[in-house]
Design a protein around this motif. Sequence first.
Motif, PDB file in Angstrom:
ATOM      1  N   ASP A  94      32.222  14.555  18.435  1.00 21.71           N
ATOM      2  CA  ASP A  94      31.904  15.896  19.519  1.00 21.71           C
ATOM      3  C   ASP A  94      30.822  16.739  17.966  1.00 21.71           C
ATOM      4  O   ASP A  94      30.048  17.394  18.690  1.00 21.71           O
ATOM      5  CB  ASP A  94      32.835  16.565  18.343  1.00 21.71           C
ATOM      6  CG  ASP A  94      34.392  16.685  19.771  1.00 21.71           C
ATOM      7  OD1 ASP A  94      34.124  16.094  20.737  1.00 21.71           O
ATOM      8  OD2 ASP A  94      35.493  16.606  19.348  1.00 21.71           O
ATOM      9  N   MET A  95      30.625  16.233  16.649  1.00 22.43           N
ATOM     10  CA  MET A  95      29.522  16.963  15.668  1.00 22.43           C
ATOM     11  C   MET A  95      27.323  15.821  15.924  1.00 22.43           C
ATOM     12  O   MET A  95      27.092  16.463  16.712  1.00 22.43           O
ATOM     13  CB  MET A  95      29.858  16.128  14.308  1.00 22.43           C
ATOM     14  CG  MET A  95      27.899  16.993  13.326  1.00 22.43           C
ATOM     15  SD  MET A  95      28.711  16.683  11.745  1.00 22.43           S
ATOM     16  CE  MET A  95      27.466  16.884  11.428  1.00 22.43           C
ATOM     17  N   ASP A 149      35.700   8.613  12.264  1.00 24.02           N
ATOM     18  CA  ASP A 149      37.003   9.965  12.671  1.00 24.02           C
ATOM     19  C   ASP A 149      36.835  11.319  12.138  1.00 24.02           C
ATOM     20  O   ASP A 149      36.617  12.592  13.290  1.00 24.02           O
ATOM     21  CB  ASP A 149      38.415   9.692  12.377  1.00 24.02           C
ATOM     22  CG  ASP A 149      38.406   8.123  12.852  1.00 24.02           C
ATOM     23  OD1 ASP A 149      38.138   7.773  13.989  1.00 24.02           O
ATOM     24  OD2 ASP A 149      39.059   7.087  12.587  1.00 24.02           O
ATOM     25  N   ASP A 150      36.093  11.997  11.151  1.00 27.48           N
ATOM     26  CA  ASP A 150      35.547  12.994  10.659  1.00 27.48           C
ATOM     27  C   ASP A 150      34.601  12.857   9.564  1.00 27.48           C
ATOM     28  O   ASP A 150      34.219  11.304   9.417  1.00 27.48           O
ATOM     29  CB  ASP A 150      36.689  13.380   9.794  1.00 27.48           C
ATOM     30  CG  ASP A 150      37.651  12.996   8.858  1.00 27.48           C
ATOM     31  OD1 ASP A 150      36.727  12.086   7.674  1.00 27.48           O
ATOM     32  OD2 ASP A 150      38.167  12.661   9.026  1.00 27.48           O
ATOM     33  N   VAL A 151      33.679  13.851   9.424  1.00 20.15           N
ATOM     34  CA  VAL A 151      32.150  13.578   9.293  1.00 20.15           C
ATOM     35  C   VAL A 151      32.663  13.328   7.522  1.00 20.15           C
ATOM     36  O   VAL A 151      31.961  12.550   6.959  1.00 20.15           O
ATOM     37  CB  VAL A 151      32.292  14.828   8.395  1.00 20.15           C
ATOM     38  CG1 VAL A 151      30.907  15.507   7.946  1.00 20.15           C
ATOM     39  CG2 VAL A 151      31.443  16.172  10.284  1.00 20.15           C
ATOM     40  N   GLY A 173      28.824  12.421  11.348  1.00 19.73           N
ATOM     41  CA  GLY A 173      29.432  12.858  11.234  1.00 19.73           C
ATOM     42  C   GLY A 173      30.959  11.855  12.468  1.00 19.73           C
ATOM     43  O   GLY A 173      30.647  11.035  13.120  1.00 19.73           O
ATOM     44  N   ASP A 174      31.327  13.201  13.194  1.00 23.54           N
ATOM     45  CA  ASP A 174      32.155  12.602  14.466  1.00 23.54           C
ATOM     46  C   ASP A 174      31.830  12.654  15.504  1.00 23.54           C
ATOM     47  O   ASP A 174      30.911  13.057  15.957  1.00 23.54           O
ATOM     48  CB  ASP A 174      34.024  13.631  13.942  1.00 23.54           C
ATOM     49  CG  ASP A 174      33.463  14.732  13.927  1.00 23.54           C
ATOM     50  OD1 ASP A 174      32.909  15.219  15.032  1.00 23.54           O
ATOM     51  OD2 ASP A 174      34.267  15.959  13.724  1.00 23.54           O
ATOM     52  N   GLN A 178      34.655  11.397   6.540  1.00 26.52           N
ATOM     53  CA  GLN A 178      34.973   9.590   6.266  1.00 26.52           C
ATOM     54  C   GLN A 178      33.451   8.559   7.161  1.00 26.52           C
ATOM     55  O   GLN A 178      32.991   7.900   6.301  1.00 26.52           O
ATOM     56  CB  GLN A 178      36.092   9.307   7.964  1.00 26.52           C
ATOM     57  CG  GLN A 178      36.302   7.862   7.438  1.00 26.52           C
ATOM     58  CD  GLN A 178      37.019   6.961   8.923  1.00 26.52           C
ATOM     59  OE1 GLN A 178      36.272   7.732  10.609  1.00 26.52           O
ATOM     60  NE2 GLN A 178      38.066   6.636   8.582  1.00 26.52           N
TER      61      GLN A 178
END
Length: 341
Positions: free
Chosen positions: A291-292, A241-243, A288-289, A245
């Motif tokens: 978008d990344m 969900d984010d970098v 990463g997430d 995590q």
Amino acid sequence: MHIGVDSFVAKVTDPDTEQVVGPVERFAHLLEEIETADRAGLYSYGIGEHHRSEYYDAAPAVILAAAAARTQNIRMRSAVTVLSAADPVRVWQEYATVDLISGGRVELVVGRGSFTEAFPLFGLAFSDYDELFTSKLDLLLKIRDSERVTWSGPHRPALNDQPVYPRPAQDPFPIWVGVGGSPESFYRAGALGLPLMVAIIGGAPAQFAPLIDLYRRAGAEAGHSPEQLKVGLHVFGFLGDDVAQATNAFYPGWEAMFTQIARERGGMPPSRRQFDATRGPDGAYFVGDPDMIVDKATRVAEQLGGVDRINLQMTNPRLRHADLLHSIELLGEAAPKLADV
């Protein structure tokens, strides 16, 4: 750009319980992962080939056949088949059969492999590493191009007008060449007009630009169209969900894998600094997430003059099954944003 997942079917130690997931349960998890990738709309799922205690992927065609029977749309791939240590006739028969089971959803990626265990296991000399692959690829392509085959070469009995069955659903059947960093391998794939799958296990993808240019020049000089000269990338990747995590879930297993390889090969042990640098904006790791991942895939495609597909090798030996399923679902969210890249 097409997006997929690759798996080496690693033996997993659950990071919560420190218990090793048994092989029966691990295969049940794997098939659930592939079904999830199919539902998420991913383009393909690849199974590697290793002959080591920490992986369960010694018979990839069998795994892919099971997966093909449980999926609807996702394409099945080897990632890669160690052709140097195999009989091309048998490889053809196995993957043509899986192609029929899947209704024409199989691709074969062949290479020489990055580990050496297959050579003594099948009674082959590692000193014949390149000759084995060259001669066996020649036979495999002859089988693809003709139902009846006349061929002779080293390391295998000759064939004289021998029919080879079954024939797959797809014609021509897709055969890719998996490569590492050898210029000769890039040139050979281009000269043969075969699509190229580049395994990038570290560093920066941009470093491969001169070799991919060599591949495309060799293909053009041999008269092959640009449409034939597809380029795919096999890279480590994982989504959260984010970098933070994604990194916290993936790093422990990555460290375990590369610590063992360093111990076997006498290299430097891995470090968190190395990992963080390689998952940075220009590094090889897609961690990463969503978008990344989209941004990075777009940038890498520009650096390499266009990329047809990127396959993320997600499995490692200390990864929760639920985290892997979530990563696959997140990758499914990212994939449509890369369709026109």
